[in-house]
Design a protein around this motif. Structure first.
Motif, short mmCIF file in Angstrom:
data_model
loop_
_atom_site.label_atom_id
_atom_site.label_comp_id
_atom_site.label_asym_id
_atom_site.label_seq_id
_atom_site.Cartn_x
_atom_site.Cartn_y
_atom_site.Cartn_z
N GLY A 22 18.24 10.74 -6.78
CA GLY A 22 19.06 9.86 -5.95
C GLY A 22 18.22 8.69 -5.47
N ILE A 23 18.73 8.03 -4.44
CA ILE A 23 18.04 6.89 -3.87
C ILE A 23 17.78 7.18 -2.40
N ASN A 24 16.57 6.89 -1.92
CA ASN A 24 16.27 7.15 -0.52
C ASN A 24 16.72 6.01 0.37
N TRP A 25 16.33 6.03 1.62
CA TRP A 25 16.77 5.09 2.64
C TRP A 25 16.45 3.63 2.31
N ASN A 26 15.42 3.39 1.48
CA ASN A 26 15.08 2.00 1.17
C ASN A 26 15.28 1.67 -0.31
N GLY A 27 16.01 2.52 -1.03
CA GLY A 27 16.30 2.27 -2.43
C GLY A 27 15.32 2.87 -3.39
N GLY A 28 14.29 3.52 -2.89
CA GLY A 28 13.30 4.15 -3.76
C GLY A 28 13.80 5.49 -4.29
N PRO A 29 13.04 6.11 -5.19
CA PRO A 29 13.47 7.38 -5.79
C PRO A 29 13.46 8.53 -4.79
N MET A 30 14.45 9.40 -4.92
CA MET A 30 14.53 10.59 -4.06
C MET A 30 15.00 11.76 -4.91
N PHE A 31 14.17 12.78 -5.01
CA PHE A 31 14.56 13.98 -5.73
C PHE A 31 15.55 14.77 -4.88
N PRO B 77 4.96 1.18 1.46
CA PRO B 77 5.10 2.64 1.40
C PRO B 77 5.17 3.26 2.80
N LEU B 78 5.92 4.32 2.91
CA LEU B 78 6.14 4.99 4.19
C LEU B 78 4.89 5.75 4.61
N THR B 79 4.44 5.52 5.81
CA THR B 79 3.28 6.23 6.36
C THR B 79 3.78 7.46 7.11
N ALA B 80 2.85 8.34 7.48
CA ALA B 80 3.22 9.53 8.26
C ALA B 80 3.86 9.13 9.59
N THR B 81 3.32 8.10 10.23
CA THR B 81 3.89 7.62 11.49
C THR B 81 5.28 7.05 11.26
N GLY B 82 5.45 6.31 10.17
CA GLY B 82 6.76 5.75 9.83
C GLY B 82 7.79 6.85 9.61
N LEU B 83 7.39 7.93 8.91
CA LEU B 83 8.29 9.05 8.69
C LEU B 83 8.65 9.72 10.01
N GLN B 84 7.67 9.92 10.86
CA GLN B 84 7.93 10.52 12.17
C GLN B 84 8.92 9.67 12.96
N ASN B 85 8.76 8.36 12.93
CA ASN B 85 9.69 7.47 13.62
C ASN B 85 11.10 7.58 13.07
N LEU B 86 11.22 7.66 11.74
CA LEU B 86 12.55 7.81 11.13
C LEU B 86 13.22 9.11 11.58
#
Length: 141
Positions: A6-15, A120-129
């Motif tokens: 699929g596609i993730n939140w920013n259009g990148g690949p998502m399994f 690219p999403l960082t660990a902090t960025g993922l935590q914020n999301l």
């Protein structure tokens, strides 16, 4: 559907996958749990297969490596569009597509194409999301 790309939140690949699929065979492949050897052989091949869908259909569609129907690489007549491809099976098509087409692509680097220019999403960025509720869901057994 046991899984796919699929596609993730920013259009990148998502399994996308049913969690149990990692330990139990989907019905179209048999029944029961995977053996260790089956899991080691099949799951990496499936991940590669799904990533190639994303690369060929979305990220590098200008090369025409995959058409509207998906899975055209299973049909050997599809390969005739690429006279320099010499392989025999699905992983060969990925390899030749990557090294004879995608690797020579001009323009944005692969990470930029995969993330559509978003860093690219960082660990902090993922935590914020997660804290903002952008990543949410539940699992039903």
């Amino acid at each position: 559907v046991t899984g796919g790309m699929g596609i993730n939140w920013n259009g990148g690949p998502m399994f996308i996958s049913d969690d149990l699929w990692v330990v139990k065979k989907p019905s179209h492949l048999g029944q029961g749990e995977w053996t260790s050897l089956e899991r080691q052989a099949y799951i990496p091949q499936w991940l590669q297969h799904e990533l190639m869908h994303h690369l060929q259909l979305r990220t590098y569609k200008e090369f025409g490596l995959e058409g509207e129907k998906n899975h055209e690489w299973f049909n050997r007549s599809w390969w005739e569009k690429f006279p320099d491809f010499e392989g025999r099976n699905e992983p060969d098509f990925y390899h030749e597509g990557m090294f004879k087409r995608i690797r020579k692509a001009e323009g944005d680097l692969m990470w930029q194409r995969l993330t559509y220019g978003v860093s690219p999403l960082t660990a902090t960025g993922l935590q914020n999301l997660i804290e903002e509720g952008a990543v949410a869901g539940y699992y039903e057994a």
